[in-house]
Scaffold this motif. Structure first.
Motif, PDB file in Angstrom:
ATOM      1  N   MET A 135      43.004  30.875  41.627  1.00 36.14           N
ATOM      2  CA  MET A 135      42.329  30.561  42.845  1.00 36.14           C
ATOM      3  C   MET A 135      40.826  30.990  42.678  1.00 36.14           C
ATOM      4  SD  MET A 135      43.332  32.646  46.343  1.00 36.14           S
ATOM      5  CE  MET A 135      45.051  31.790  46.426  1.00 36.14           C
ATOM      6  N   VAL A 136      40.250  30.059  43.622  1.00 34.45           N
ATOM      7  CA  VAL A 136      38.616  30.064  43.522  1.00 34.45           C
ATOM      8  C   VAL A 136      38.195  30.106  44.987  1.00 34.45           C
ATOM      9  CG1 VAL A 136      36.600  28.992  42.804  1.00 34.45           C
ATOM     10  CG2 VAL A 136      38.620  28.587  41.407  1.00 34.45           C
ATOM     11  N   GLY A 137      37.239  30.770  45.390  1.00 40.56           N
ATOM     12  CA  GLY A 137      36.964  31.086  46.845  1.00 40.56           C
ATOM     13  C   GLY A 137      35.346  31.057  46.821  1.00 40.56           C
ATOM     14  N   ASN A 138      34.783  30.762  48.033  1.00 35.52           N
ATOM     15  CA  ASN A 138      33.524  30.980  48.178  1.00 35.52           C
ATOM     16  C   ASN A 138      33.055  31.633  49.459  1.00 35.52           C
ATOM     17  OD1 ASN A 138      30.859  28.827  49.657  1.00 35.52           O
ATOM     18  ND2 ASN A 138      30.572  30.293  48.132  1.00 35.52           N
ATOM     19  N   SER A 139      32.242  32.491  49.207  1.00 33.01           N
ATOM     20  CA  SER A 139      31.848  33.120  50.704  1.00 33.01           C
ATOM     21  C   SER A 139      33.127  33.756  51.545  1.00 33.01           C
ATOM     22  CB  SER A 139      31.217  32.103  51.647  1.00 33.01           C
ATOM     23  OG  SER A 139      30.425  32.741  52.752  1.00 33.01           O
ATOM     24  N   MET A 140      33.439  33.425  52.572  1.00 34.25           N
ATOM     25  CA  MET A 140      34.625  33.900  53.407  1.00 34.25           C
ATOM     26  C   MET A 140      35.865  33.602  52.497  1.00 34.25           C
ATOM     27  SD  MET A 140      36.298  32.667  56.760  1.00 34.25           S
ATOM     28  CE  MET A 140      37.001  30.895  56.336  1.00 34.25           C
TER      29      MET A 140
END
Length: 320
Positions: A136-141
């Motif tokens: 899983m990759v997430g940016n900011s929120m």
């Protein structure tokens, strides 16, 4: 790697052809998005989750290899990942999701959008897509959601990569000062605000032709109410001790990547994430703002690929 430097030229040609043929700005925008999705090897799709539409992108050609799930930030959408995904779909199955309240997914003003609520929504989405174990990759929120998801559902996460994540605001940023003064550059409400948002969030701004920016601004203005609602729901998440305590339970390897020139969330918060998460490492990117996957997509994809393949190896900004 499907994405090439011919994209700006092709975008200009698309616009020129559109103008000559009398196409609207919306039609030019849609043609450009179709080209970018095709270049990235991705196709759009939707799925119903709990009676609500969720929009997402996935590989046109699926592989036997691992799956990467990408979660965008506040007031963003799945298209934020196109240029980075173009570097990865040759080897991985990529799913870029429009989180509830964003993009082409359902926008319900009466729904809860706290970080923990969104973790539950993401789990329901992965169930509906029948994705059992993912990177899983997430940016900011999306980074905060990724971190809390990894802590809450450890058996479903192989690795987690946090790009300028929200969730911890021990070190104040330029955004905090503006919000305290009653200004919020992240919520677009009138013409001209979108350009200010881009200038504020990104240090390295990619080439985007005017007609496309114009449509993006129209969409952002139309989403003002839902964006304002979501911002108020997530605003205080970085001051809740429960989040910091929870991420200490993450078992998967975690890569923290942060743009040093991030004006939205201070890059020094990377130290707090790194100290709290047991199996983590951090990379600070000089000359980069709040969205590495947009500003330096090839470099970010290279680091991610190396991390997925060798999670125990020290990742550097010049990973090859």
């Amino acid at each position: 790697m499907r994405y090439t430097r011919t994209v700006p030229l092709l975008a200009i040609l698309l616009i020129a052809a559109g103008l000559l043929s009398g196409c609207s700005r919306q039609e030019i925008y849609e043609a450009a998005m179709r080209y970018e999705r095709s270049s990235a090897g991705l196709v759009p799709d939707t799925i119903s989750v709990d009676g609500r539409k969720i929009a997402y992108l996935h590989n046109e050609d699926m592989h036997d290899g691992d799956t990467i799930v990408m979660l965008h930030g506040f007031a963003a959408d799945k298209e934020n990942w196109l240029r980075m995904a173009a570097e990865l779909t040759d080897q991985y199955n990529v799913y870029a999701i429009d989180l509830p309240g964003h993009g082409a997914s359902n926008k319900d003003l009466d729904r809860a959008y706290g970080i923990s609520d969104q973790v539950g929504y993401v789990n329901d989405i992965l169930d509906a897509l029948q994705l059992s174990q993912v990177h899983m990759v997430g940016n900011s929120m999306g980074g905060a959601i990724t971190a809390l998801y990894a802590a809450t559902y450890p058996d479903r996460i192989k690795t987690a990569t946090l790009l300028d994540p929200a969730g911890i605001f021990e070190y104040d940023s330029e955004l905090v000062g503006l919000v305290l003064k009653g200004e919020n550059p992240l919520v677009v409400s009138k013409p001209g605000d979108f350009e200010k948002l881009v200038d504020f969030a990104l240090e390295k701004k990619p080439f985007v032709p005017w007609p496309i920016y114009s449509v993006m601004e129209q969409k952002a203005i139309a989403n003002h109410a839902i964006n304002q609602h979501i911002f108020l729901e997530i605003r205080d998440s970085g001051y809740q001790p429960e989040f910091r305590d929870s991420i200490e339970n993450i078992r998967a390897p975690v890569l923290i990547v942060w743009g040093k020139q991030d004006r939205v969330i201070n890059y020094r918060n990377a130290d707090v994430f790194s100290a709290r998460i047991p199996h983590s490492q951090k990379v600070i990117l000089d000359g980069v703002g709040h969205a590495p996957m947009i500003e330096v997509p090839e470099q970010t994809a290279t680091m991610l690929r190396r991390f997925i393949e060798q999670p125990d190896t020290i990742i550097t900004a010049d990973a090859d």
